[in-house]
Design an enzyme around this catalytic site. Structure first.
Site, PDB file in Angstrom:
ATOM      1  N   HIS A  27       5.592   6.322  -1.230  1.00  0.00           N
ATOM      2  CA  HIS A  27       6.340   5.083  -1.475  1.00  0.00           C
ATOM      3  C   HIS A  27       5.483   3.881  -1.110  1.00  0.00           C
ATOM      4  O   HIS A  27       4.508   4.003  -0.374  1.00  0.00           O
ATOM      5  CB  HIS A  27       7.628   5.065  -0.643  1.00  0.00           C
ATOM      6  CG  HIS A  27       7.378   5.016   0.837  1.00  0.00           C
ATOM      7  ND1 HIS A  27       7.100   6.148   1.582  1.00  0.00           N
ATOM      8  CD2 HIS A  27       7.321   3.974   1.696  1.00  0.00           C
ATOM      9  CE1 HIS A  27       6.900   5.810   2.835  1.00  0.00           C
ATOM     10  NE2 HIS A  27       7.017   4.485   2.941  1.00  0.00           N
ATOM     11  N   HIS A  44       0.858  -1.197   0.000  1.00  0.00           N
ATOM     12  CA  HIS A  44       0.000   0.000   0.000  1.00  0.00           C
ATOM     13  C   HIS A  44       0.887   1.236   0.000  1.00  0.00           C
ATOM     14  O   HIS A  44       2.103   1.129   0.257  1.00  0.00           O
ATOM     15  CB  HIS A  44      -0.864   0.010   1.274  1.00  0.00           C
ATOM     16  CG  HIS A  44      -0.013   0.244   2.490  1.00  0.00           C
ATOM     17  ND1 HIS A  44       0.692  -0.769   3.106  1.00  0.00           N
ATOM     18  CD2 HIS A  44       0.302   1.385   3.150  1.00  0.00           C
ATOM     19  CE1 HIS A  44       1.389  -0.256   4.097  1.00  0.00           C
ATOM     20  NE2 HIS A  44       1.182   1.053   4.151  1.00  0.00           N
TER      21      HIS A  44
HETATM   22  O1  3AM Z   1       3.904   2.788   4.335  1.00  0.00           O
HETATM   23  P1  3AM Z   1       4.993   2.486   5.284  1.00  0.00           P
HETATM   24  O2  3AM Z   1       5.386   1.053   5.269  1.00  0.00           O
HETATM   25  O3  3AM Z   1       6.146   3.404   5.180  1.00  0.00           O
HETATM   26  O4  3AM Z   1       5.788   2.126   8.834  1.00  0.00           O
HETATM   27  C1  3AM Z   1       4.389   2.021   8.912  1.00  0.00           C
HETATM   28  C2  3AM Z   1       3.734   1.908   7.575  1.00  0.00           C
HETATM   29  O5  3AM Z   1       4.366   2.811   6.710  1.00  0.00           O
HETATM   30  C3  3AM Z   1       3.812   3.323   9.389  1.00  0.00           C
HETATM   31  O6  3AM Z   1       2.458   3.257   9.021  1.00  0.00           O
HETATM   32  C4  3AM Z   1       2.333   2.445   7.869  1.00  0.00           C
HETATM   33  C5  3AM Z   1       1.304   1.375   8.106  1.00  0.00           C
HETATM   34  O7  3AM Z   1       1.681   0.603   9.207  1.00  0.00           O
HETATM   35  N1  3AM Z   1       3.970   3.511  10.829  1.00  0.00           N
HETATM   36  C6  3AM Z   1       3.879   2.568  11.788  1.00  0.00           C
HETATM   37  N2  3AM Z   1       4.101   3.143  12.996  1.00  0.00           N
HETATM   38  C7  3AM Z   1       4.344   4.462  12.769  1.00  0.00           C
HETATM   39  C8  3AM Z   1       4.639   5.571  13.617  1.00  0.00           C
HETATM   40  N3  3AM Z   1       4.702   5.448  14.945  1.00  0.00           N
HETATM   41  C9  3AM Z   1       4.265   4.695  11.382  1.00  0.00           C
HETATM   42  N4  3AM Z   1       4.449   5.901  10.836  1.00  0.00           N
HETATM   43  C10 3AM Z   1       4.732   6.935  11.682  1.00  0.00           C
HETATM   44  N5  3AM Z   1       4.806   6.769  13.028  1.00  0.00           N
END
Ligand code: 3AM
Length: 183
Positions: free
Chosen positions: A122, A41
């Site tokens: 991304h 996603h």
């Molecule tokens: O799309 P990506 O993979 O970059 O890294 C987690 C993921 O991002 C991010 O939310 C998305 C869905 O899980 N994520 C998880 N914890 C987070 C946090 N504490 C976070 N982003 C910012 N702060």
């Protein structure tokens, strides 16, 4: 519930592009942990823990955003140091994508968790990529995704919770709670 807004990129018109992305994803091996295919996603706004009582107001606020549909063309795959991921990036993402992310990050009913990084669109493919030399990255064929809707997703907060949906490798899956149409 730990919630985030994202583009699922799973519209019917994206089937071929998504299949190609999944094939590429399966070819990556070596460093890091692969994200389950079903979890691929593009995060728009990470909200963190949101009380259930806020859910309907949150959905209403997101439904009221009247932003146009757009498309996204991949540019390649990068390895980032912060966070340590391998991810798909996009060629000249349109301003409306940044508007959408900005609006979702600052909905009056719930503000997203402050992030020290600027929003950089991304799709994460692998996490925990500490040594980028150890990951062989073939070129990613260019693909265009139509973005006609976005979703509100729940991310399991406890890895050990037995009620969490999982893929056949036991990896926790995100749950799409609601989808919203772009105009
Ligand atoms: O799309 P990506 O993979 O970059 O890294 C987690 C993921 O991002 C991010 O939310 C998305 C869905 O899980 N994520 C998880 N914890 C987070 C946090 N504490 C976070 N982003 C910012 N702060």
């Amino acid at each position: 519930m730990r919630l985030f807004f994202a583009l699922g990129l799973d519209e019917k018109t994206n089937q071929a592009a998504r299949e190609q992305l999944v094939r590429y994803h399966h070819h990556l091996c070596g460093e890091g942990r692969a994200v389950p295919d079903q979890n691929l996603h593009l995060t728009l706004a990470f909200l963190g823990e949101v009380p259930d009582t806020k859910l309907s107001a949150l959905q209403a606020a997101a439904s009221n955003l009247a932003l146009p549909a757009f498309s996204l063309t991949t540019s390649g795959v990068e390895v980032w140091d912060q966070p340590k991921i391998a991810c798909v990036t996009f060629n000249q993402p349109p301003p409306v994508l940044f508007d959408l992310a900005h609006h979702l990050q600052s909905l009056p009913v719930w503000h997203a968790k402050a992030d020290s990084h600027a929003f950089t669109p991304h799709i994460t493919l692998r996490r925990g990529v500490k040594d980028q030399q150890a990951l062989h990255l073939p070129p990613l064929p260019t693909q265009t995704f139509a973005c006609q809707r976005f979703g509100l997703y729940a991310s399991p907060s406890s890895a050990s919770d037995e009620s969490i949906p999982r893929d056949n490798e036991g990896r926790a899956l995100y749950q799409c709670l609601h989808q919203f149409s772009l105009c």
